[in-house]
Design a protein around this motif. Structure first.
Motif, PDB file in Angstrom:
ATOM      1  N   VAL A   1       0.863  -1.178   0.000  1.00  0.00           N
ATOM      2  CA  VAL A   1       0.000   0.000   0.000  1.00  0.00           C
ATOM      3  C   VAL A   1       0.900   1.228   0.000  1.00  0.00           C
ATOM      4  CG1 VAL A   1      -0.181   0.004   2.522  1.00  0.00           C
ATOM      5  CG2 VAL A   1      -1.902   1.189   1.170  1.00  0.00           C
ATOM      6  N   SER A   2       0.503   2.235  -0.771  1.00  0.00           N
ATOM      7  CA  SER A   2       1.266   3.484  -0.858  1.00  0.00           C
ATOM      8  C   SER A   2       0.284   4.616  -1.116  1.00  0.00           C
ATOM      9  CB  SER A   2       2.299   3.416  -1.987  1.00  0.00           C
ATOM     10  OG  SER A   2       2.947   4.659  -2.133  1.00  0.00           O
ATOM     11  N   GLY A   3       0.190   5.546  -0.180  1.00  0.00           N
ATOM     12  CA  GLY A   3      -0.744   6.655  -0.347  1.00  0.00           C
ATOM     13  C   GLY A   3      -2.175   6.149  -0.444  1.00  0.00           C
ATOM     14  N   VAL A   4      -2.840   6.452  -1.542  1.00  0.00           N
ATOM     15  CA  VAL A   4      -4.223   6.011  -1.759  1.00  0.00           C
ATOM     16  C   VAL A   4      -4.294   4.941  -2.839  1.00  0.00           C
ATOM     17  CG1 VAL A   4      -5.269   8.150  -0.957  1.00  0.00           C
ATOM     18  CG2 VAL A   4      -4.570   7.955  -3.344  1.00  0.00           C
ATOM     19  N   THR A   5      -3.191   4.222  -3.045  1.00  0.00           N
ATOM     20  CA  THR A   5      -3.168   3.101  -3.986  1.00  0.00           C
ATOM     21  C   THR A   5      -2.663   1.861  -3.272  1.00  0.00           C
ATOM     22  OG1 THR A   5      -0.928   3.637  -4.740  1.00  0.00           O
ATOM     23  CG2 THR A   5      -2.756   4.607  -5.958  1.00  0.00           C
ATOM     24  N   TYR A   6      -3.025   0.701  -3.795  1.00  0.00           N
ATOM     25  CA  TYR A   6      -2.604  -0.558  -3.206  1.00  0.00           C
ATOM     26  C   TYR A   6      -2.418  -1.579  -4.319  1.00  0.00           C
ATOM     27  CZ  TYR A   6      -7.407  -2.066  -3.979  1.00  0.00           C
ATOM     28  OH  TYR A   6      -8.596  -2.393  -4.573  1.00  0.00           O
ATOM     29  N   GLY A   7      -1.984  -2.776  -3.948  1.00  0.00           N
ATOM     30  CA  GLY A   7      -1.788  -3.852  -4.918  1.00  0.00           C
ATOM     31  C   GLY A   7      -0.942  -4.946  -4.304  1.00  0.00           C
ATOM     32  N   HIS A   8      -0.388  -5.783  -5.137  1.00  0.00           N
ATOM     33  CA  HIS A   8       0.561  -6.792  -4.681  1.00  0.00           C
ATOM     34  C   HIS A   8       1.683  -6.899  -5.707  1.00  0.00           C
ATOM     35  CE1 HIS A   8      -2.144  -9.095  -7.337  1.00  0.00           C
ATOM     36  NE2 HIS A   8      -1.086  -9.853  -7.593  1.00  0.00           N
TER      37      HIS A   8
END
Length: 814
Positions: free
Chosen positions: A526-533
């Motif tokens: 997660v970074s700021g208002v974005t996420y993922g893998h």
């Protein structure tokens, strides 16, 4: 009609032959044929209409005669029945047959006479009613059209055998005619009349038309009042609640809560927000005890896991992260090129770095990570978001140019970030160089080299020839060993995004530096208002890797959107937690979009000092000349006291620039502009970020304002509102008016009764009021954007093409 057609055809043929003989009339042939065809079509339609009307009239007359005959027979039958009933009551059965036979003879005579009267009466009715033309035109034809097998009643004689017509047919149609009559009567009646006469039984009808048989209204069942459960204790998990939510928590109607709040002096609505202290007072009035148990947000859970202290036994030495900064074309990228033995500069436009990259080099079996930034702007942008990535800052100074303005800014940025500085004096391969002059210039910016007894090492290098590059690398390793940079590779990784972009084939790509822990493929991030893998990772050489340890630059694929450069990146347990963290951050951003809590303004300096939140007052001074800068810096530094210290983190000559605003935002500083102004881009950035810029023309006003702010006596008297700006395009000398500046309004509007300042290269030349404002030859009160005007300024006539006139007004602040 046929003869008319033949004559017309012969005439047309004669005309056609005559037109063929004359060559001049040939073009008119087609028009004549079209007109003849139209005429014939109209005649044929008229004939068809006449024939159709005749057939309709004949058919209508025949149907009318049949209907009259049927009605006459029905009347005779009804009279006969009535006579028979009367005879049966008074006469014996023997005489009934005789009377029936006599009655039949008289009925036949009466019927014949009746039909004659009707036929005589028809022409009279047709004269009275001229619209009914069908019966008036040809009465004889209608008689001829009656079938021969149905004899007319006019020709019938009393002794003739008419009995089959008069006796057999009425007896069969007797019941049928009565039914039809009843049906017609019923059809003309409405439903209420049918019910009244007994045709419809209203007892089995759903619709109720009769007032005597209305359905009884259903009785309304009384609503059951739900008594609320008495609540004695409630748990509150947030600092604030709306009145509606509070009523649900304590089981009290919202209206009663609002009444109690009004008694306590709190005026609010059902959707109004109240704090916990107020909630506790209101709940106590209703006998409910509130307990405050604030639940940890997902953001707090994430922060705790990141801020968790590492076990000293798990810490290992990590590579130092080095940022190279300096003035344009002083050799930053050339230095990295010499270090990495690659040719990065050839692929960059104009030999100036166009992007942010991070690279790793091996020196004496140890690694060093370099960040190549385009100047110091990206460095400040990352630090403004709280990302302290750099461990060591290398300031590159060209020996032939010396310390330039951007060099001084880079030094101030590095000092504000509190990182060790290494001075790299580049281009010593040029003849007639004097490195000692560079050291002297650095002392003016409070950078003292080790050779002069300071703590900043200085290395003379040549990026072009590679001279002393190894010595610079050894110096970096020595500084890193002195500061002991360590990290724990066994924990969840986190780092900082250096650069992010959207790749057409791979999607969002983020270049990051892992600061602590280990980042692995498959981790939820997660970074700021974005996420993922993490779907894939590549190192700085473009090789695919499975994991990345501390201080390692990698390129990460797998974000749902492109993250922002400078944001932190964290590894979380699963993607569900990442989504929850992002959701909380988005909500927090929306609620506090316009609030900038960490920015300091001169108005709230005293409040923060008194609350103990502020020990240092950081200032950035920009003036028109160096002498003013030094005087301001020296005077303002003397304002420090026991409670607060005045720090001048940056000084410079010239207009307030974007880099000054960025430095002020990152350092919580106030910008002091002395006889200079900020450009449009800097103004916009300062407004959006909340940086306070103060302009002065008298040095004592600046000193008095800062001193008053520190002591809590700052009371702003006027607020300056800029109306607009116009650019001087031409200068005219007009008799009677003097020197007039021909201007073009570039922004806002110019007001006639406003103050005006003359800006030349963003430096204030003169400050006065507008003497006159004209549009063509007319005096006007204001001139809007995109129009030309003539301006005179009271007491000023030294206009130059390119000057900017700024119209402003001063409003008193109560």
């Amino acid at each position: 009609m046929a003869e008319i057609k033949k004559t017309e055809e012969s005439v047309d043929k004669i005309k056609l032959l005559a037109s063929l003989k004359e060559e001049k009339n040939l073009p008119k042939l087609f028009n004549v044929l079209r007109e003849q065809k139209k005429r014939l079509d109209l005649i044929a339609r008229a004939l068809d209409d006449i024939n159709r009307k005749k057939e309709e009239q004949a058919l209508a007359e025949m149907l009318a005669q049949q209907r009259e005959q049927e009605e006459l027979l029905a009347q005779q039958e009804s009279i006969k029945e009535q006579d028979i009933k009367a005879d049966t009551q008074t006469v014996s059965p023997e005489k009934i047959d005789e009377r029936q036979q006599a009655g039949e003879a008289t009925q036949k005579q009466e019927a014949v006479a009746h039909t004659k009267e009707q036929k005589q009466a028809k022409p009279l009715k047709q004269k009275e009613q001229p619209k009914a033309k069908t019966r008036q035109e040809k009465p004889q034809e209608t008689k001829a059209q009656i079938p021969a097998d149905k004899p007319s009643l006019v020709d019938a004689k009393p002794s003739a055998p008419v009995a089959p017509v008069s006796i057999s047919s009425p007896t069969k149609q007797k019941s049928h005619d009565k039914k039809d009559k009843k049906f017609e009567e019923k059809k003309s009646m409405n439903k209420r009349t049918l019910i009244r006469r007994g045709f419809i039984d209203d007892r089995f009808d759903d619709d109720d038309y009769s007032p005597r048989h209305r359905k009884p209204k259903a009785k309304k069942t009384p609503k059951k009042q739900i008594t609320p459960i008495k609540i004695e204790k409630a748990v509150i998990t947030t600092d604030n609640l709306t009145v509606k939510m509070l009523s649900e928590k304590i089981g009290v109607p919202a209206q009663d809560i609002l009444k109690k709040l009004m008694i306590l002096g709190v005026m609010t609505t059902i959707n109004g927000v109240v704090d916990f202290d107020t909630m506790e007072l209101v709940a106590d009035e209703f006998g409910v005890k509130l307990e405050k148990k604030i639940e940890k947000t997902k953001e707090e859970v994430l922060s705790e896991s990141v801020l968790e202290e590492d076990n000293p036994e798990d810490l290992v030495e990590r590579p130092a992260i080095v940022t190279v900064m300096g003035h344009v074309d002083h050799g930053k990228t050339s230095l990295l090129d010499a270090i990495r033995k690659t040719n990065v500069i050839e692929g960059e436009a104009g030999g100036i770095t166009q992007h942010i990259g991070a690279y790793t080099v091996n020196v004496r079996d140890k690694k060093i990570t370099f960040i190549d930034t385009p100047g110091h702007e990206a460095f400040t942008a990352m630090r403004a978001r709280g990302a302290k990535v750099t461990d060591i800052a290398i300031i590159v100074v060209a020996v032939d140019d010396g310390v330039m303005p951007q060099t001084a800014e880079a030094i101030n940025h590095a000092k504000a970030a509190n990182v060790p500085i290494i001075i790299a004096i580049n281009k010593i391969d040029k003849p007639n160089t004097n490195p000692q002059r560079i050291l002297e210039q650095l002392t003016a910016h409070e950078v003292l080299c080790e050779a002069w007894g300071g703590d900043s090492p200085a290395v003379e290098i040549s990026a072009k020839t590679g001279k002393n590059i190894d010595k610079l690398l050894d110096t970096i390793l020595d500084v890193a060993e002195l500061h002991e940079f360590k990290a724990n590779p066994n924990r969840k990784g986190y780092g900082t995004i250096i650069e992010a972009k959207l790749d057409k084939s791979r999607g969002p790509v983020a270049n990051i530096i892992v600061q602590n822990g280990t980042l692995r493929v498959g981790d939820a991030i997660v970074s700021g208002v974005t996420y993922g893998h993490v779907r894939a990772m590549q190192d700085d050489k473009g090789r695919n890797i499975k994991e990345a340890g501390p201080s390692m630059p990698v390129s990460v694929l797998g974000f749902s959107e492109v993250p922002e450069a400078g944001e932190h990146i964290y590894v979380v347990e699963d993607e569900k937690l990442a989504k929850q963290v992002v959701s909380e951050r988005i909500t927090k951003q929306r609620t506090a979009e316009s609030a900038v809590s960490n920015i300091v303004t001169l108005s709230d300096v005293f409040n923060k000092i008194s609350e103990g939140k502020m020990k240092d007052l950081n200032l950035i001074i920009k003036a028109d000349v160096q002498g003013s800068v030094e005087a301001l810096k020296e005077s303002l530094s003397k304002l420090s006291n026991e409670e607060v210290k005045v720090n001048t983190i940056h000084c410079g000559v010239g207009a307030v620039k974007k880099t000054d605003v960025m430095l002020a935002e990152a350092s919580n500083a106030i910008i002091i502009g002395f006889n200079v102004r900020a450009d449009a881009e800097s103004k916009q950035l300062a407004e959006s970020s909340g940086v306070d810029i103060r302009y002065y023309r008298i040095i004592y006003d600046a000193i008095d304002d800062i001193n008053a702010a520190i002591k809590g006596m700052l009371t702003p008297k006027f607020e300056e509102i800029v109306n607009g700006q116009c650019e001087v395009r031409n200068v005219f000398k007009i008799t009677g008016a003097g020197i007039v500046a021909g201007c073009y309004v570039t922004s806002g509007k110019i007001l006639r009764n406003s103050n005006v300042r003359v800006l030349r290269d963003n430096t204030v030349v003169y400050d006065s009021t507008i003497g006159s404002l004209k549009r063509i030859k007319d005096d006007v009160k204001e001139v809007a954007t995109g129009y030309e005007c003539g301006v005179t300024i009271s007491g000023f006539s030294d206009f130059k093409v390119g000057d900017v006139l700024e119209s402003y007004t001063l409003e008193k602040i109560e």
